[in-house]
Motif scaffolding. Structure first.
Motif, PDB file in Angstrom:
ATOM      1  N   SER A  26       0.831  -1.196   0.000  1.00 35.29           N
ATOM      2  CA  SER A  26       0.000   0.000   0.000  1.00 35.29           C
ATOM      3  C   SER A  26       0.866   1.245   0.000  1.00 35.29           C
ATOM      4  CB  SER A  26      -0.876  -0.026   1.265  1.00 35.29           C
ATOM      5  OG  SER A  26      -1.507   1.214   1.472  1.00 35.29           O
ATOM      6  N   HIS A  27       0.352   2.326  -0.617  1.00 39.95           N
ATOM      7  CA  HIS A  27       1.112   3.580  -0.515  1.00 39.95           C
ATOM      8  C   HIS A  27       0.576   4.437   0.641  1.00 39.95           C
ATOM      9  CE1 HIS A  27      -2.158   5.700  -2.453  1.00 39.95           C
ATOM     10  NE2 HIS A  27      -1.442   6.735  -2.840  1.00 39.95           N
ATOM     11  N   SER A  28      -0.281   3.831   1.466  1.00 40.18           N
ATOM     12  CA  SER A  28      -0.877   4.543   2.606  1.00 40.18           C
ATOM     13  C   SER A  28      -0.447   3.888   3.916  1.00 40.18           C
ATOM     14  CB  SER A  28      -2.400   4.499   2.514  1.00 40.18           C
ATOM     15  OG  SER A  28      -2.828   4.953   1.261  1.00 40.18           O
ATOM     16  N   VAL A  78       4.816  -0.817   2.953  1.00 43.72           N
ATOM     17  CA  VAL A  78       4.528   0.534   2.455  1.00 43.72           C
ATOM     18  C   VAL A  78       5.372   0.784   1.208  1.00 43.72           C
ATOM     19  CG1 VAL A  78       4.495   2.995   3.002  1.00 43.72           C
ATOM     20  CG2 VAL A  78       4.018   1.319   4.789  1.00 43.72           C
ATOM     21  N   THR A  79       4.709   0.975   0.089  1.00 41.29           N
ATOM     22  CA  THR A  79       5.414   1.024  -1.195  1.00 41.29           C
ATOM     23  C   THR A  79       6.054   2.384  -1.468  1.00 41.29           C
ATOM     24  OG1 THR A  79       3.293   1.516  -2.210  1.00 41.29           O
ATOM     25  CG2 THR A  79       4.036  -0.769  -2.283  1.00 41.29           C
ATOM     26  N   LYS A  80       5.804   3.360  -0.587  1.00 34.91           N
ATOM     27  CA  LYS A  80       6.480   4.656  -0.752  1.00 34.91           C
ATOM     28  C   LYS A  80       7.975   4.502  -0.491  1.00 34.91           C
ATOM     29  CE  LYS A  80       2.911   8.013   0.235  1.00 34.91           C
ATOM     30  NZ  LYS A  80       2.231   8.803   1.254  1.00 34.91           N
ATOM     31  N   ASP A  81       8.328   3.464   0.262  1.00 33.78           N
ATOM     32  CA  ASP A  81       9.731   3.205   0.607  1.00 33.78           C
ATOM     33  C   ASP A  81      10.348   2.345  -0.498  1.00 33.78           C
ATOM     34  OD1 ASP A  81      12.111   2.491   1.682  1.00 33.78           O
ATOM     35  OD2 ASP A  81      11.284   1.489   3.456  1.00 33.78           O
ATOM     36  N   PHE A 129      11.016  -2.603  -2.420  1.00 25.77           N
ATOM     37  CA  PHE A 129      11.030  -3.357  -3.679  1.00 25.77           C
ATOM     38  C   PHE A 129      12.283  -4.226  -3.786  1.00 25.77           C
ATOM     39  CE2 PHE A 129       7.870  -0.130  -4.394  1.00 25.77           C
ATOM     40  CZ  PHE A 129       6.888  -0.832  -5.068  1.00 25.77           C
ATOM     41  N   LYS A 130      13.377  -3.745  -3.233  1.00 30.09           N
ATOM     42  CA  LYS A 130      14.610  -4.560  -3.238  1.00 30.09           C
ATOM     43  C   LYS A 130      14.511  -5.695  -2.229  1.00 30.09           C
ATOM     44  CE  LYS A 130      18.293  -1.866  -5.177  1.00 30.09           C
ATOM     45  NZ  LYS A 130      18.566  -0.445  -4.962  1.00 30.09           N
ATOM     46  N   GLU A 131      14.040  -5.325  -1.032  1.00 28.70           N
ATOM     47  CA  GLU A 131      14.016  -6.310   0.058  1.00 28.70           C
ATOM     48  C   GLU A 131      13.042  -7.456  -0.220  1.00 28.70           C
ATOM     49  OE1 GLU A 131      12.945  -3.791   3.307  1.00 28.70           O
ATOM     50  OE2 GLU A 131      14.897  -2.782   3.272  1.00 28.70           O
ATOM     51  N   ASN A 132      12.044  -7.211  -1.033  1.00 28.32           N
ATOM     52  CA  ASN A 132      11.025  -8.238  -1.255  1.00 28.32           C
ATOM     53  C   ASN A 132      11.058  -8.814  -2.680  1.00 28.32           C
ATOM     54  OD1 ASN A 132       9.225  -8.276   1.318  1.00 28.32           O
ATOM     55  ND2 ASN A 132       9.740  -6.125   0.921  1.00 28.32           N
TER      56      ASN A 132
END
Ligand code: NAP
Ligand code: ZN
Ligand code: ZN
Length: 360
Positions: free
Chosen positions: A215-217, A234-237, A241-244
């Protein structure tokens, strides 16, 4: 097979309509047909508010038909049936989803996948009946006339306002999880926690998957876990994307706004599948993330009548229903604004009593 029954258009019906693209919704009187031999007349009790309503009122997909009466998450009570109707009687509590008819002859229709009708299904609103000239009007209205074969049964035990969103948000998420074979123990990523996303979490959890919301929230974390998710990212971080990377077996993407598909694809393991159900403006896509791990990208649109009934029955058995905020029809324009600001937990549902009470 019977074709659409020509009948006199006589039932004056209060509704809310957008008269032009991006216009505010306003009271408007429409005409419903008298039930033909195979039709049922439904007194609409509740109608969910889908983000597709906003896309279409704003003409974001092009080709919108105005005036438009949106609404395709309809629950109501049968009040009248045609002479040949077999399935329904007055008093039955029923649902109508995203389409009200289809050609009934093509391969898709015969397979029970009417949503993919090769001739073209009749969308519940912003479409035409099978005669290709009578516009359809949706559930932001007090009643609707529908062929009995395009009506669903609402299982007892689901509060009706919480059942309405199942007719679109529910089936749109249930169908791809079933079709693409989500299994117990699979790692499911649900991208976007809105009307569709929160139903995907509930179904994923009910199917025994390990569910992660992306989520971006950040403020939705507690809700996500309460809805049945096991994890929340939280996809704002960007680091997320790298860690997962390579983590998920299956991703269902429900985001309504343009975003980077490539970033989410890289979260799939080898042979993983990402299904798009959100329908934003065109979004760039690279071949690379698909090729390097033989990942698949698919799309899915609502579900057929048979599968929608299966989903409703599943919800009845497993106590699955939408989390809703009930509004009056007079609050619909504010509700759209709030949805665009991501301020809904998790579906607005219109109580149509507000349109029957005489207030405009
Ligand atoms: P919704 O309730 O408004 O939820 C959309 C979610 O997308 C939001 O809750 C938000 O989740 C995320 N989001 C919104 N703006 C974003 C942005 N700028 N960047 C990243 N994430 C954003 O909408 P909905 O009713 O669930 O519908 C979602 C989409 O599915 C719409 O495009 C709709 O037209 C489409 N749809 C498709 C079908 C089909 O058959 N395929 C059926 C119905 C609807 P977070 O706050 O968690 O990030
Ligand atoms: Zn919808
Ligand atoms: Zn067809």
């Amino acid at each position: 097979m019977d074709t659409l029954v020509e009948s006199k258009v006589t039932l004056k019906t209060p509704a809310y309509a957008a008269k032009a693209a991006k216009a505010q919704l306003m009271p408007w009187l429409i005409e419903r047909r008298e039930p033909g031999p195979h039709d049922v007349l439904i007194d609409i009790l509740y109608c969910g508010v889908c983000h597709s309503d906003i896309h279409q009122v704003k003409n974001e997909w092009g080709g919108s038909i105005f005036p438009m009466v949106p609404g395709h998450e309809i629950v109501g009570k049968v009040v009248q049936v045609g002479d040949h109707v077999k399935k329904w009687k007055p008093g039955h509590i029923v649902g109508v989803g995203c389409f009200v008819d289809s050609c009934r002859r093509c391969e898709a229709c015969r397979a029970g996948e009417e949503q993919y009708c090769e001739i073209g299904m009749s969308a519940t609103y912003n479409g035409y009946e099978q005669d290709r000239k009578t516009p359809t009007y949706g559930g932001y209205s007090t009643r609707i006339t529908v062929d009995e074969n395009y009506v669903l049964s609402i299982p007892k035990g689901i509060p009706l306002e919480r059942a309405a969103p199942l007719l679109c948000a529910g089936i749109t998420t249930y169908s791809p999880l079933k079709h693409f074979g989500l299994e117990a123990g699979d790692k499911l990523g649900v991208v976007g926690l809105g009307g569709l996303g929160h139903m995907a979490v509930k179904f994923g959890h009910a199917f025994g998957a390990h569910v992660t919301v992306l989520s971006h929230s950040p403020g939705k974390r507690d809700d996500a876990l309460a809805l049945g998710a096991d994890d929340f990212l939280v996809t704002k971080d960007e680091a997320v994307f790298k860690e997962n990377a390579n983590r998920f077996d299956f991703i269902i993407d429900t985001i309504s706004a343009p975003h980077d598909y490539n970033a989410y694809l890289k979260l799939l393991r080898r042979d993983g599948i990402m299904v798009l159900v959100g329908l934003p403006d065109p979004t760039p896509l690279s071949a690379g993330p698909l090729i390097v791990k033989r990942r698949s990208l698919a799309g899915s649109m609502i579900g057929g009548i048979r599968e929608t009934q299966e989903m409703l029955d599943f919800c009845g058995r497993h106590g699955v229903a939408a989390d809703v905020e009930v509004i009056s029809i007079q609050e619909i324009n504010q509700a759209y604004e709030r949805m665009l600001k991501n301020d809904v937990r998790y579906r607005f549902v219109i109580d149509l009593a507000s349109l029957k009470s005489g207030a405009p």
